[in-house]
Write a protein that holds these residues in place. Structure first.
Motif, short mmCIF file in Angstrom:
data_model
loop_
_atom_site.label_atom_id
_atom_site.label_comp_id
_atom_site.label_asym_id
_atom_site.label_seq_id
_atom_site.Cartn_x
_atom_site.Cartn_y
_atom_site.Cartn_z
N VAL A 147 0.81 -1.22 0.00
CA VAL A 147 0.00 0.00 0.00
C VAL A 147 0.85 1.27 0.00
O VAL A 147 0.42 2.30 -0.53
N PHE A 148 2.04 1.23 0.57
CA PHE A 148 2.87 2.43 0.66
C PHE A 148 3.31 2.90 -0.73
O PHE A 148 3.19 4.08 -1.07
N ALA A 149 3.78 1.97 -1.54
CA ALA A 149 4.16 2.32 -2.91
C ALA A 149 2.93 2.65 -3.75
O ALA A 149 2.98 3.54 -4.62
N ALA A 150 1.82 1.97 -3.49
CA ALA A 150 0.60 2.20 -4.26
C ALA A 150 0.07 3.61 -4.04
O ALA A 150 -0.38 4.27 -4.98
N GLU A 151 0.11 4.09 -2.82
CA GLU A 151 -0.37 5.44 -2.53
C GLU A 151 0.49 6.48 -3.26
O GLU A 151 -0.02 7.43 -3.85
N LYS A 152 1.79 6.28 -3.24
CA LYS A 152 2.70 7.23 -3.90
C LYS A 152 2.48 7.23 -5.41
O LYS A 152 2.65 8.26 -6.08
N ALA A 153 2.08 6.07 -5.94
CA ALA A 153 1.86 5.96 -7.39
C ALA A 153 0.53 6.55 -7.83
O ALA A 153 0.29 6.74 -9.03
N GLY A 154 -0.38 6.82 -6.87
CA GLY A 154 -1.63 7.48 -7.21
C GLY A 154 -2.84 6.58 -7.35
O GLY A 154 -3.87 7.00 -7.89
N TRP A 155 -2.78 5.37 -6.83
CA TRP A 155 -3.93 4.47 -6.90
C TRP A 155 -5.00 4.92 -5.91
O TRP A 155 -4.69 5.42 -4.83
N ASN A 156 -6.27 4.73 -6.28
CA ASN A 156 -7.39 5.14 -5.41
C ASN A 156 -7.75 4.08 -4.37
O ASN A 156 -8.22 4.42 -3.28
N ALA A 157 -7.56 2.82 -4.70
CA ALA A 157 -7.92 1.74 -3.78
C ALA A 157 -7.09 0.51 -4.09
O ALA A 157 -6.55 0.37 -5.20
N MET A 158 -7.01 -0.38 -3.11
CA MET A 158 -6.23 -1.60 -3.28
C MET A 158 -6.93 -2.76 -2.58
O MET A 158 -7.46 -2.60 -1.47
#
Length: 387
Positions: free
Chosen positions: A312-323
């Motif tokens: 989730v940490f890398a996903a948030e930085k990449a701009g994803w809305n949900a995981m």
């Protein structure tokens, strides 16, 4: 290193359990020998199975022996927890001896302590049996569908009600076979999803050994498709061999890539990353949330599939809305949730992480002992809602 530590801890726990339960018992000589052998089998079965599978030794006979060992390991683990709890209470009770006493200690105090220790030992074993039966039933049945409403601020009206059925941590292998997986597939197909996502740890074993058991996945179907990502157990089992097999079964494996899905006037970007720890098996496998996002920034909603919550940490930085992810099994067996919480940022359920939403599945199958206690398995049905 971790394997050595696990073996050392298993040996210590077996010794502790034996000294606290078998040694003070009134069992005869041969009964004690049998009890010690059962204890060693229970604590040694999981390391032995791991060693054999790592060496590529697989057969139905080993599966049967491993299943018995896994059940014994689960019972031994619950027995250890209950035994530690009992001994802690006994320690507090014995601590009264160091406190000042106004009256002389009764002569029968020693016999009372002996009786309490013996009776409590019997109670511990009885409780371990009851909890084990309950936990095994919870693990082996086909799980129910669990609805999760995911409120999203600014969600495009056309995506309101969009539904994803998530299967995670199936761990198809020695213990969960064709009949169980067919039940899961049937229930997932009947859940009325727009798409189905399988978030890693699909298998435990080689394609040669599990091809027949994994075949029911071919019947998964949803209007917008069936997608998957790898988990750490796919890497343990040989990721290069499994990816083409899973693709041939109809799973569109999103390894650091994404697809666009149209829903009316809206576009949903569905992405996936390889397992958080995949880089340990080669740099080419490293998880990459930014690569998965590539050229998808203009979409209305960006949903990422991953295996571990740590992604989730890398996903948030990449701009994803949900995981959507899994891996934790929700702790699988009480009270081991506390241990899992120490190594994972999120345990189970719906969370908000910065600007993102995150849903962590408790998993559909199990790993290790065929037990679930306090963390029921699930087929997750995640429904997007305008907030």
């Amino acid at each position: 290193m971790l394997y050595t530590v696990f073996i050392g801890l298993s040996a210590f726990f077996a010794l502790y359990t034996g000294l606290r339960l078998i040694r003070p018992s009134r069992l005869g000589f041969w009964a004690r020998i049998v009890a010690w052998c059962c204890l060693c089998y229970a604590w040694g079965s999981i390391p032995a199975e791991g060693f054999l599978r790592h060496a590529g030794v697989e057969s139905r006979t080993i599966d049967v022996i491993a299943f018995g060992g896994a059940v014994a390991f689960g019972v031994a683990s619950l027995l250890l927890v209950l035994l530690l709890s009992r001994d802690s209470l006994l320690l507090l009770w014995h601590a009264r001896r160091v406190l000042p006493r106004r009256r002389p200690r009764p002569l029968h105090d020693a016999s009372r302590r002996q009786f309490i220790q013996g009776a409590s030992g019997t109670g511990v074993m009885a409780l371990a049996g009851v909890f084990s039966g309950t936990a095994m039933y919870g693990a082996m049945r086909v799980p129910a569908v669990r609805d999760i409403q995911m409120p999203v601020h600014g969600l495009h009206p056309a995506l309101d009600g969009y539904t994803v059925v998530q299967l995670s941590d199936l761990h198809v292998g020695a213990f969960l076979g064709v009949d169980w997986l067919e039940g899961v597939v049937e229930r997932a197909n009947a859940a009325g999803a727009d798409l189905i996502a399988v978030t890693g740890d699909i298998v435990d074993g080689s394609p040669r050994h599990l091809r027949e058991q994994i075949e029911p996945l071919r019947r998964l179907q949803a209007p917008d498709g069936v997608f998957g990502v790898s988990g750490n157990h796919e890497y343990y089992s040989g990721i290069s061999r499994w990816l083409p097999v899973l693709e041939s079964l109809g799973l569109n494996m999103l390894e650091n890539r994404s697809v666009r899905i149209r829903r009316g006037e809206a576009t949903l970007l569905l992405g996936g990353v390889s397992d958080y720890a995949a880089h340990r098996f080669g740099r080419q496998y490293a998880s990459d949330s930014r690569k998965a996002m590539l050229h998808g920034e203009d979409t209305d909603f960006k949903l990422l599939l991953a295996h571990q919550p740590a992604s989730v940490f890398a996903a948030e930085k990449a701009g994803w809305n949900a995981m959507l992810c899994g891996h934790t099994h929700g702790g699988q067996v009480f009270p081991f949730m506390a241990v899992v919480s120490m190594v994972q940022p999120y345990l189970a359920g719906l969370y908000r992480h910065g600007a993102m939403q995150l849903y962590v599945s408790r998993g559909t199958g199990f790993w290790g002992p065929p037990f679930r206690l306090g963390a029921p398995a699930e087929i997750s049905r995640v429904i997007l809602r305008r907030a």
